[in-house]
Design a protein around this motif. Structure first.
Motif, PDB file in Angstrom:
ATOM      1  N   PRO A   1     -14.409  15.490 -19.894  1.00  0.00           N
ATOM      2  CA  PRO A   1     -15.409  16.518 -20.216  1.00  0.00           C
ATOM      3  C   PRO A   1     -16.737  16.222 -19.523  1.00  0.00           C
ATOM      4  CG  PRO A   1     -14.397  15.644 -22.216  1.00  0.00           C
ATOM      5  CD  PRO A   1     -13.977  14.772 -21.100  1.00  0.00           C
ATOM      6  N   ARG A   2     -17.415  17.282 -19.098  1.00  0.00           N
ATOM      7  CA  ARG A   2     -18.694  17.092 -18.426  1.00  0.00           C
ATOM      8  C   ARG A   2     -19.780  16.675 -19.398  1.00  0.00           C
ATOM      9  NH1 ARG A   2     -18.606  18.856 -13.226  1.00  0.00           N
ATOM     10  NH2 ARG A   2     -16.727  20.018 -12.785  1.00  0.00           N
ATOM     11  N   SER A   3     -19.636  17.051 -20.651  1.00  0.00           N
ATOM     12  CA  SER A   3     -20.647  16.679 -21.636  1.00  0.00           C
ATOM     13  C   SER A   3     -19.995  16.514 -22.987  1.00  0.00           C
ATOM     14  CB  SER A   3     -21.739  17.742 -21.714  1.00  0.00           C
ATOM     15  OG  SER A   3     -21.256  18.848 -22.448  1.00  0.00           O
ATOM     16  N   GLY A   4     -20.728  15.886 -23.905  1.00  0.00           N
ATOM     17  CA  GLY A   4     -20.215  15.698 -25.246  1.00  0.00           C
ATOM     18  C   GLY A   4     -19.980  17.033 -25.939  1.00  0.00           C
ATOM     19  N   ARG A   5     -20.850  18.002 -25.620  1.00  0.00           N
ATOM     20  CA  ARG A   5     -20.735  19.291 -26.284  1.00  0.00           C
ATOM     21  C   ARG A   5     -19.470  20.020 -25.875  1.00  0.00           C
ATOM     22  NH1 ARG A   5     -25.934  18.848 -25.340  1.00  0.00           N
ATOM     23  NH2 ARG A   5     -25.748  19.832 -23.322  1.00  0.00           N
ATOM     24  N   SER A   6     -19.055  19.856 -24.611  1.00  0.00           N
ATOM     25  CA  SER A   6     -17.870  20.580 -24.157  1.00  0.00           C
ATOM     26  C   SER A   6     -16.591  19.832 -24.492  1.00  0.00           C
ATOM     27  CB  SER A   6     -17.957  20.812 -22.642  1.00  0.00           C
ATOM     28  OG  SER A   6     -17.874  19.586 -21.953  1.00  0.00           O
ATOM     29  N   ALA A   7     -16.720  18.588 -24.973  1.00  0.00           N
ATOM     30  CA  ALA A   7     -15.541  17.739 -25.135  1.00  0.00           C
ATOM     31  C   ALA A   7     -14.502  18.359 -26.070  1.00  0.00           C
ATOM     32  CB  ALA A   7     -15.951  16.357 -25.636  1.00  0.00           C
ATOM     33  N   ALA A   8     -14.952  18.890 -27.206  1.00  0.00           N
ATOM     34  CA  ALA A   8     -14.004  19.408 -28.190  1.00  0.00           C
ATOM     35  C   ALA A   8     -13.132  20.496 -27.567  1.00  0.00           C
ATOM     36  CB  ALA A   8     -14.748  19.948 -29.408  1.00  0.00           C
ATOM     37  N   ALA A   9     -13.768  21.382 -26.801  1.00  0.00           N
ATOM     38  CA  ALA A   9     -13.018  22.473 -26.186  1.00  0.00           C
ATOM     39  C   ALA A   9     -12.064  21.943 -25.118  1.00  0.00           C
ATOM     40  CB  ALA A   9     -13.982  23.489 -25.576  1.00  0.00           C
TER      41      ALA A   9
ATOM     42  N   ARG B   1     -15.877   5.429 -17.784  1.00  0.00           N
ATOM     43  CA  ARG B   1     -17.277   5.392 -17.349  1.00  0.00           C
ATOM     44  C   ARG B   1     -18.172   5.151 -18.553  1.00  0.00           C
ATOM     45  NH1 ARG B   1     -18.893  10.276 -16.257  1.00  0.00           N
ATOM     46  NH2 ARG B   1     -17.066  11.256 -17.151  1.00  0.00           N
ATOM     47  N   TRP B   2     -19.125   4.244 -18.428  1.00  0.00           N
ATOM     48  CA  TRP B   2     -20.086   4.015 -19.503  1.00  0.00           C
ATOM     49  C   TRP B   2     -21.199   5.044 -19.441  1.00  0.00           C
ATOM     50  CZ3 TRP B   2     -19.616   0.767 -23.599  1.00  0.00           C
ATOM     51  CH2 TRP B   2     -18.579  -0.141 -23.535  1.00  0.00           C
ATOM     52  N   LYS B   3     -21.367   5.665 -18.259  1.00  0.00           N
ATOM     53  CA  LYS B   3     -22.466   6.622 -18.111  1.00  0.00           C
ATOM     54  C   LYS B   3     -21.903   8.024 -17.978  1.00  0.00           C
ATOM     55  CE  LYS B   3     -24.618   3.526 -15.021  1.00  0.00           C
ATOM     56  NZ  LYS B   3     -25.338   3.429 -13.777  1.00  0.00           N
ATOM     57  N   SER B   4     -22.735   9.013 -18.238  1.00  0.00           N
ATOM     58  CA  SER B   4     -22.280  10.379 -18.028  1.00  0.00           C
ATOM     59  C   SER B   4     -22.351  10.685 -16.541  1.00  0.00           C
ATOM     60  CB  SER B   4     -23.134  11.362 -18.826  1.00  0.00           C
ATOM     61  OG  SER B   4     -24.412  11.444 -18.252  1.00  0.00           O
ATOM     62  N   ARG B   5     -21.713  11.777 -16.137  1.00  0.00           N
ATOM     63  CA  ARG B   5     -21.679  12.098 -14.704  1.00  0.00           C
ATOM     64  C   ARG B   5     -23.074  12.312 -14.141  1.00  0.00           C
ATOM     65  NH1 ARG B   5     -16.580  16.224 -14.142  1.00  0.00           N
ATOM     66  NH2 ARG B   5     -15.061  14.824 -15.085  1.00  0.00           N
ATOM     67  N   ARG B   6     -23.935  12.886 -14.972  1.00  0.00           N
ATOM     68  CA  ARG B   6     -25.299  13.156 -14.493  1.00  0.00           C
ATOM     69  C   ARG B   6     -26.037  11.869 -14.152  1.00  0.00           C
ATOM     70  NH1 ARG B   6     -25.427  16.423 -18.915  1.00  0.00           N
ATOM     71  NH2 ARG B   6     -26.535  14.763 -19.942  1.00  0.00           N
ATOM     72  N   ASP B   7     -25.764  10.795 -14.936  1.00  0.00           N
ATOM     73  CA  ASP B   7     -26.469   9.535 -14.698  1.00  0.00           C
ATOM     74  C   ASP B   7     -26.004   8.845 -13.419  1.00  0.00           C
ATOM     75  OD1 ASP B   7     -27.969   9.857 -16.886  1.00  0.00           O
ATOM     76  OD2 ASP B   7     -26.795   8.560 -18.191  1.00  0.00           O
ATOM     77  N   GLY B   8     -24.864   9.287 -12.892  1.00  0.00           N
ATOM     78  CA  GLY B   8     -24.373   8.739 -11.622  1.00  0.00           C
ATOM     79  C   GLY B   8     -23.869   7.314 -11.746  1.00  0.00           C
TER      80      GLY B   8
ATOM     81  N   ALA C   1     -10.905  10.863 -27.380  1.00  0.00           N
ATOM     82  CA  ALA C   1     -11.361  11.604 -26.202  1.00  0.00           C
ATOM     83  C   ALA C   1     -12.683  12.305 -26.510  1.00  0.00           C
ATOM     84  CB  ALA C   1     -10.304  12.607 -25.760  1.00  0.00           C
ATOM     85  N   ILE C   2     -12.773  12.905 -27.708  1.00  0.00           N
ATOM     86  CA  ILE C   2     -14.005  13.605 -28.076  1.00  0.00           C
ATOM     87  C   ILE C   2     -15.084  12.607 -28.476  1.00  0.00           C
ATOM     88  CG2 ILE C   2     -15.047  15.259 -29.687  1.00  0.00           C
ATOM     89  CD1 ILE C   2     -12.286  16.615 -29.847  1.00  0.00           C
ATOM     90  N   GLY C   3     -14.692  11.636 -29.320  1.00  0.00           N
ATOM     91  CA  GLY C   3     -15.670  10.682 -29.847  1.00  0.00           C
ATOM     92  C   GLY C   3     -16.372   9.888 -28.761  1.00  0.00           C
ATOM     93  N   ILE C   4     -15.620   9.447 -27.771  1.00  0.00           N
ATOM     94  CA  ILE C   4     -16.236   8.637 -26.711  1.00  0.00           C
ATOM     95  C   ILE C   4     -17.098   9.520 -25.812  1.00  0.00           C
ATOM     96  CG2 ILE C   4     -15.769   7.159 -24.712  1.00  0.00           C
ATOM     97  CD1 ILE C   4     -13.299   6.142 -26.231  1.00  0.00           C
ATOM     98  N   ALA C   5     -16.637  10.751 -25.558  1.00  0.00           N
ATOM     99  CA  ALA C   5     -17.460  11.661 -24.757  1.00  0.00           C
ATOM    100  C   ALA C   5     -18.800  11.914 -25.455  1.00  0.00           C
ATOM    101  CB  ALA C   5     -16.716  12.981 -24.512  1.00  0.00           C
ATOM    102  N   VAL C   6     -18.757  12.041 -26.787  1.00  0.00           N
ATOM    103  CA  VAL C   6     -19.996  12.244 -27.537  1.00  0.00           C
ATOM    104  C   VAL C   6     -20.865  10.980 -27.499  1.00  0.00           C
ATOM    105  CG1 VAL C   6     -20.946  12.635 -29.857  1.00  0.00           C
ATOM    106  CG2 VAL C   6     -19.070  14.059 -29.029  1.00  0.00           C
ATOM    107  N   ASP C   7     -20.224   9.815 -27.627  1.00  0.00           N
ATOM    108  CA  ASP C   7     -20.969   8.551 -27.538  1.00  0.00           C
ATOM    109  C   ASP C   7     -21.665   8.414 -26.186  1.00  0.00           C
ATOM    110  OD1 ASP C   7     -20.311   7.731 -30.032  1.00  0.00           O
ATOM    111  OD2 ASP C   7     -18.882   6.179 -29.431  1.00  0.00           O
ATOM    112  N   ARG C   8     -20.995   8.937 -25.158  1.00  0.00           N
ATOM    113  CA  ARG C   8     -21.578   8.851 -23.824  1.00  0.00           C
ATOM    114  C   ARG C   8     -22.788   9.780 -23.736  1.00  0.00           C
ATOM    115  NH1 ARG C   8     -17.085   9.869 -21.047  1.00  0.00           N
ATOM    116  NH2 ARG C   8     -16.491   7.688 -20.885  1.00  0.00           N
ATOM    117  N   GLU C   9     -22.656  10.941 -24.392  1.00  0.00           N
ATOM    118  CA  GLU C   9     -23.706  11.949 -24.321  1.00  0.00           C
ATOM    119  C   GLU C   9     -24.934  11.561 -25.154  1.00  0.00           C
ATOM    120  OE1 GLU C   9     -23.413  15.007 -22.841  1.00  0.00           O
ATOM    121  OE2 GLU C   9     -25.067  16.153 -23.714  1.00  0.00           O
ATOM    122  N   ASP C  10     -24.708  11.039 -26.359  1.00  0.00           N
ATOM    123  CA  ASP C  10     -25.844  10.855 -27.272  1.00  0.00           C
ATOM    124  C   ASP C  10     -26.563   9.514 -27.083  1.00  0.00           C
ATOM    125  OD1 ASP C  10     -24.433   8.887 -28.617  1.00  0.00           O
ATOM    126  OD2 ASP C  10     -23.988  10.096 -30.363  1.00  0.00           O
ATOM    127  N   GLY C  11     -26.134   8.723 -26.118  1.00  0.00           N
ATOM    128  CA  GLY C  11     -26.848   7.490 -25.829  1.00  0.00           C
ATOM    129  C   GLY C  11     -26.241   6.244 -26.463  1.00  0.00           C
TER     130      GLY C  11
END
Lengths: 284, 296
Positions: A184-192, A277-284, A96-106
């Motif tokens: 999670p909305r972003s990779g940074r918030s994923a851990a929490a 989702r392959w993209k983050s929410r911001r990318d739409g 859950a955290i790892g993929i959210a981070v992968d989504r965030e960091d490109g």
């Protein structure tokens, strides 16, 4: 534009014959190798993941050193079984955290722009969490056998139970983790976002507090999730008949363990396919 | 940089289109991001898309890359509709991302080798690393690289699959002048191989140095398209002749700068003090175009 007008290429970029796409399995294996390398090179997080259940076992084993009255089962033995379940379920947390981070960091965006099949990405992730869960289980069991009088199950049937509970458990947890990675909305918030519900789940599923001492309504909530059933399955393996009286149902209900964990594997798969989702929410 | 061979009428690649776009449109809610774009990019061409932030550059390119869906229009990239991407099609593209920050714990060599396994006919990883000038950093973790070195890894990953078409999204943003110049040489060498390159940038000198043709996008439309030297009537625009006379700088705008210079030459009987003859820069033309589109 017709296909033929774009077919020709200049000499330098022309394919050197053959040119078949590598199989999803082969690329998946290559992903597994780099995912594992990256996991172990993030030394602080790797050490944390392996040390956490061991430290918890030592702390709880020291605080509650007694036996459950009239059972011959020690508190530490119950903790080993419970922490094994929690260890398997860290697959959920890692993914859950790892993929959210992968989504965030490109990472996901870069991979989506290559001929990598999606399945190869998941094969790589799955192999990595399988390996780290296996290492965790081996460490916990070794410590349990060596220092906490955890009886080594003698018959093959118990080890069979261990194998299918672990396998169904890790699959269900992993799929649930993939699905949860979209929350999670972003990779940074994923851990929490991911860790909080996971810790709560551990407390209500009998990892740290014996399940028979929990209020019934909490147990009912925990029963919807795989962790309670994994811990129950592992208790059946390592406590055996001596621990039966500690169960809420006075039985390990292995048929229900299989049913619920199996349902999570299927449900997790459906959730993954519908929410990933392959993209983050911001990318739409 | 070595000048590339110019296109000629009998050049076969003249007739081959790498990217063809007709009436492309995309909205985000009420905002029109792209409002009817046509593009033709020839095989082997370096094509630059210029435009201010928010003009629709990135949206257009991401649709061509197969990252985004479109609302309307026809798009063909290497003969395939990017709205329905296949693995085989992806294997023929190289995408150099703008802001990737991944794989920090792998070394440069490990990363490039790993991405090579995705493609049917990859380039040699060590050759690619040498080509982007990272031989000395091949064994370093990506985390330890500078921003410019990291962009070179991005390019390495973009070209490892031996792509026929490379997308470069603002590749030199944040580079120092020397790093930019080296990066240009790298892109130029790829163009020499016959790779088609689609580049977005907001540096006009970059477009002028690299691109065979340029399109200016403003407010979701193509404001002008052409060779950098002739974009927006640049070649035909009035020249400015300037010189110093009696301690004052004098300027004349004229269609016939040669005649003006000849007259001045007669008047000064030889050397004209501080003589310059200038045409509008690409930047002047660009700003006119972009402002024109804003005021429409």
């Amino acid at each position: 534009m017709s296909e033929s007008t774009t077919a020709a290429v200049t000499a330098d970029t022309a394919r050197r014959g053959g040119g078949e796409l590598p199989s999803a399995l082969r690329i998946g294996w290559a992903r597994a190798v780099v995912e594992t390398k990256m996991f172990f090179r993030e030394k602080d997080s790797a050490i944390f993941i392996f040390a956490f259940p061991i430290i918890m076992l030592i702390i709880f084993g020291t605080i509650f050193s007694g036996q459950f009255e009239g059972t011959g089962v020690t508190v530490s033995q119950v903790y080993v079984a419970g922490l094994l379940g929690a260890g398997v379920m860290t697959a959920f947390q890692s993914l859950a955290i790892g993929i959210a981070v992968d989504r965030e960091d490109g990472t996901l965006k870069r991979l989506a722009g290559t001929p990598l099949p999606r399945s190869s990405y998941f094969i790589g992730k799955a192999a990595q969490v399988l390996l780290s869960s296996a290492i965790q289980a081996v460490l916990l069991l070794a410590i349990g056998f060596a220092f906490y009088d955890l009886p080594v199950p003698a018959d093959a049937g118990r080890w069979m139970t261990f194998a299918w509970v672990a396998l169904l458990g890790i699959n269900g947890s992993a799929l649930l983790g993939v699905a949860a990675s979209s929350l999670p909305r972003s990779g940074r918030s994923a851990a929490a976002v991911v860790t909080m519900p996971f810790v709560v789940l551990q407390f209500i599923s009998g990892v740290y507090i014996p399940i028979s001492t929990l209020p019934e309504w909490l147990v009912r909530i925990a029963s919807f999730f795989p962790l309670k059933w994994m811990c129950q399955g592992f208790r059946s393996v390592f406590l055996g008949d001596a621990g039966l009286s500690l169960e809420v149902a006075k039985s390990y209900e292995l048929d229900r363990v299989a049913l619920v964990l199996g349902a999570w594997v299927l449900g997790g798969l459906v959730l993954c396919l519908t929410t990933f989702r392959w993209k983050s929410r911001r990318d739409g | 940089m070595v000048p590339r061979r110019p296109y000629t009428d009998d050049d076969r690649s003249m007739t081959q289109t790498a990217v063809k776009v007709r009436g492309l449109a995309k909205r985000y809610g009420d905002v029109r991001a792209v409002g009817g774009i046509d593009l033709d990019i020839r095989q082997g061409e370096v094509f630059a898309i210029l435009g201010p932030n928010g003009a629709g550059k990135s949206t257009t390119v991401e649709i061509l890359e197969g990252y985004r869906t479109r609302d309307a229009g026809e798009v063909s990239v290497l003969g395939t509709d990017p709205g329905r991407p296949t693995r085989a099609w992806r294997a023929r593209l190289g995408i150099v991302l703008q802001t990737a920050n991944d794989a920090a714990e792998l070394t440069v060599r490990e990363t490039v080798r790993h991405f090579a396994t995705y493609y049917p006919d990859p380039r040699d990883p060590d050759e690619v690393i040498a080509r982007v000038g990272l031989e000395e950093k091949a064994g370093s973790r990506i985390r330890q690289l500078s921003g410019g070195q990291r962009r070179r890894v991005d390019v390495a990953l973009g070209i490892i699959g031996r792509p026929e078409l490379i997308f470069l999204d603002e590749p030199t943003t944040g580079f120092d002048p020397e790093a930019r110049r080296r990066f240009w040489e790298l892109i130029d060498s790829l163009a020499h191989d016959g790779t088609t390159i689609l580049l977005t940038t907001h540096y006009l000198d970059e477009a002028e140095a690299l691109a065979d043709r340029v399109a200016v996008i403003a407010r979701g439309r193509i404001a002008a398209e052409g060779e950098p030297a002739t974009l927006g009537g640049r070649a035909a625009a009035k020249a400015t002749v300037a010189w110093a006379e009696d301690g004052v700088r004098r300027t004349v705008k004229t269609d016939e700068p040669t005649r003006t210079v000849a007259e001045l030459s007669r008047r000064f009987d030889g050397e004209i003090p501080e003589l310059t003859v200038t045409r509008p820069t690409l930047e002047d033309i660009y700003l006119d175009l972009v402002q024109g589109a804003t005021h429409e």
